[in-house]
Write an enzyme that holds these catalytic residues in place. Sequence first.
Site, PDB file in Angstrom:
ATOM      1  N   ARG A 138      25.268  28.885  48.325  1.00 11.81           N
ATOM      2  CA  ARG A 138      25.111  29.030  46.875  1.00 11.81           C
ATOM      3  C   ARG A 138      24.278  27.852  46.364  1.00 11.81           C
ATOM      4  O   ARG A 138      24.735  26.713  46.406  1.00 11.81           O
ATOM      5  CB  ARG A 138      26.507  29.050  46.229  1.00 11.81           C
ATOM      6  CG  ARG A 138      26.513  29.254  44.730  1.00 11.81           C
ATOM      7  CD  ARG A 138      27.941  29.251  44.197  1.00 11.81           C
ATOM      8  NE  ARG A 138      27.977  29.403  42.753  1.00 11.81           N
ATOM      9  CZ  ARG A 138      27.773  28.414  41.897  1.00 11.81           C
ATOM     10  NH1 ARG A 138      27.532  27.191  42.327  1.00 11.81           N
ATOM     11  NH2 ARG A 138      27.817  28.653  40.602  1.00 11.81           N
ATOM     12  N   LYS A 174      25.511  18.705  43.900  1.00 10.28           N
ATOM     13  CA  LYS A 174      26.813  18.198  43.460  1.00 10.28           C
ATOM     14  C   LYS A 174      26.946  16.689  43.607  1.00 10.28           C
ATOM     15  O   LYS A 174      26.175  16.035  44.307  1.00 10.28           O
ATOM     16  CB  LYS A 174      27.952  18.930  44.204  1.00 10.28           C
ATOM     17  CG  LYS A 174      28.195  20.335  43.611  1.00 10.28           C
ATOM     18  CD  LYS A 174      29.370  21.051  44.249  1.00 10.28           C
ATOM     19  CE  LYS A 174      29.538  22.420  43.568  1.00 10.28           C
ATOM     20  NZ  LYS A 174      30.589  23.229  44.227  1.00 10.28           N
TER      21      LYS A 174
HETATM   22  C1  7PJ Z   1      31.042  26.873  43.395  1.00 15.90           C
HETATM   23  C2  7PJ Z   1      31.194  28.123  42.806  1.00 15.90           C
HETATM   24  C3  7PJ Z   1      31.285  26.723  44.789  1.00 15.90           C
HETATM   25  C4  7PJ Z   1      31.776  29.076  44.836  1.00 15.90           C
HETATM   26  C5  7PJ Z   1      30.632  26.696  41.297  1.00 15.90           C
HETATM   27  C6  7PJ Z   1      28.605  23.963  40.519  1.00 15.90           C
HETATM   28  C7  7PJ Z   1      29.937  24.296  39.990  1.00 15.90           C
HETATM   29  N1  7PJ Z   1      31.552  29.216  43.517  1.00 15.90           N
HETATM   30  N2  7PJ Z   1      30.934  27.995  41.489  1.00 15.90           N
HETATM   31  N3  7PJ Z   1      31.651  27.850  45.456  1.00 15.90           N
HETATM   32  N4  7PJ Z   1      30.673  25.986  42.427  1.00 15.90           N
HETATM   33  N5  7PJ Z   1      32.135  30.132  45.565  1.00 15.90           N
HETATM   34  O1  7PJ Z   1      27.793  24.803  40.901  1.00 15.90           O
HETATM   35  O2  7PJ Z   1      28.349  22.724  40.546  1.00 15.90           O
HETATM   36  O3  7PJ Z   1      31.220  25.639  45.389  1.00 15.90           O
HETATM   37  S1  7PJ Z   1      30.259  26.060  39.716  1.00 15.90           S
END
Ligand code: 7PJ
Length: 277
Positions: free
Chosen positions: A256, A222
Amino acid sequence: MSLMSFGDKSLDLSLPHVMGILNVTPDSFSDGGVFNSLDSALRQSEKMIQEGASIIDVGGESTRPGAVFVATQQEVDRVLPVIDAIKRRFDIIVSVDTSTAEVIRGAADLGAGLINDVRSLEREGALLAAAKTHLPICLMHMKGMPKTMQDAPEYVQVVDDVADYLMSRVIACESVGIARSHLILDPGIGFGKVLPHNLSLLNHIEKIKKLGFNVLVGLSRKTMIGDVLNLPVEERLYGTMGANASAYSKGARIFRVHDVRPHVEMLALMSRIEREV
Ligand code: 7PJ
């Protein structure tokens, strides 16, 4: 042991677990479009499973800053065939990254094990749809909506504000019969937050954990990593790992990420060291 069940499987959340990201959007920022066909989605899933992912997170709506709204039918068409194919082929927990009631229902019917909603079930119909699935839910904090969320977000005290918001969503979940034991909380790194907000949240993950929940963090590649290191998205792996190692030491248990193997190995060492007398 601290078992949490995710549909037909369960995970011991006293140990760290990696959630591998599978984007099925044409515009996701770091791997946009590459895994768009069913076949490549399956190949990427297989790779992440072999590398040790405990969960595959399937998302069909890009929520990157500035992203535009995706129609429900388009999201259904992108996401559900991929979840169906993964569940038929592999023995793995599939998480659905969605805010849409119809996608929540469809994914649960196909065997998804976790609902991951960046809008914490605030969209019309999502709360009741999620309750009916009896699946665990990851509630994430976001300030504003993706299209405008990075336009000068402000907080009174970011950690307290995020904790208060997440607790308000816990209470909303309880009001429709969702048990606390089915909830995971996520501070929402990068969602309506500038660098000091993101850093402060990561430095105080224990405050979210102390609310009494397992914590998931998503910070892979990010902007905050790029802000600190001044590096483009394809060079943010080492920074991502450092931030995730810090989050682990402060209590996060689900990570994640795009890069599964480096995180599985890093977290194996972190948890192994911690458990030695
Ligand atoms: C997240 C997500 C996060 C959770 C995305 C990206 C944007 N779900 N989905 N937490 N980010 N739970 O991966 O840059 O930080 S999409």
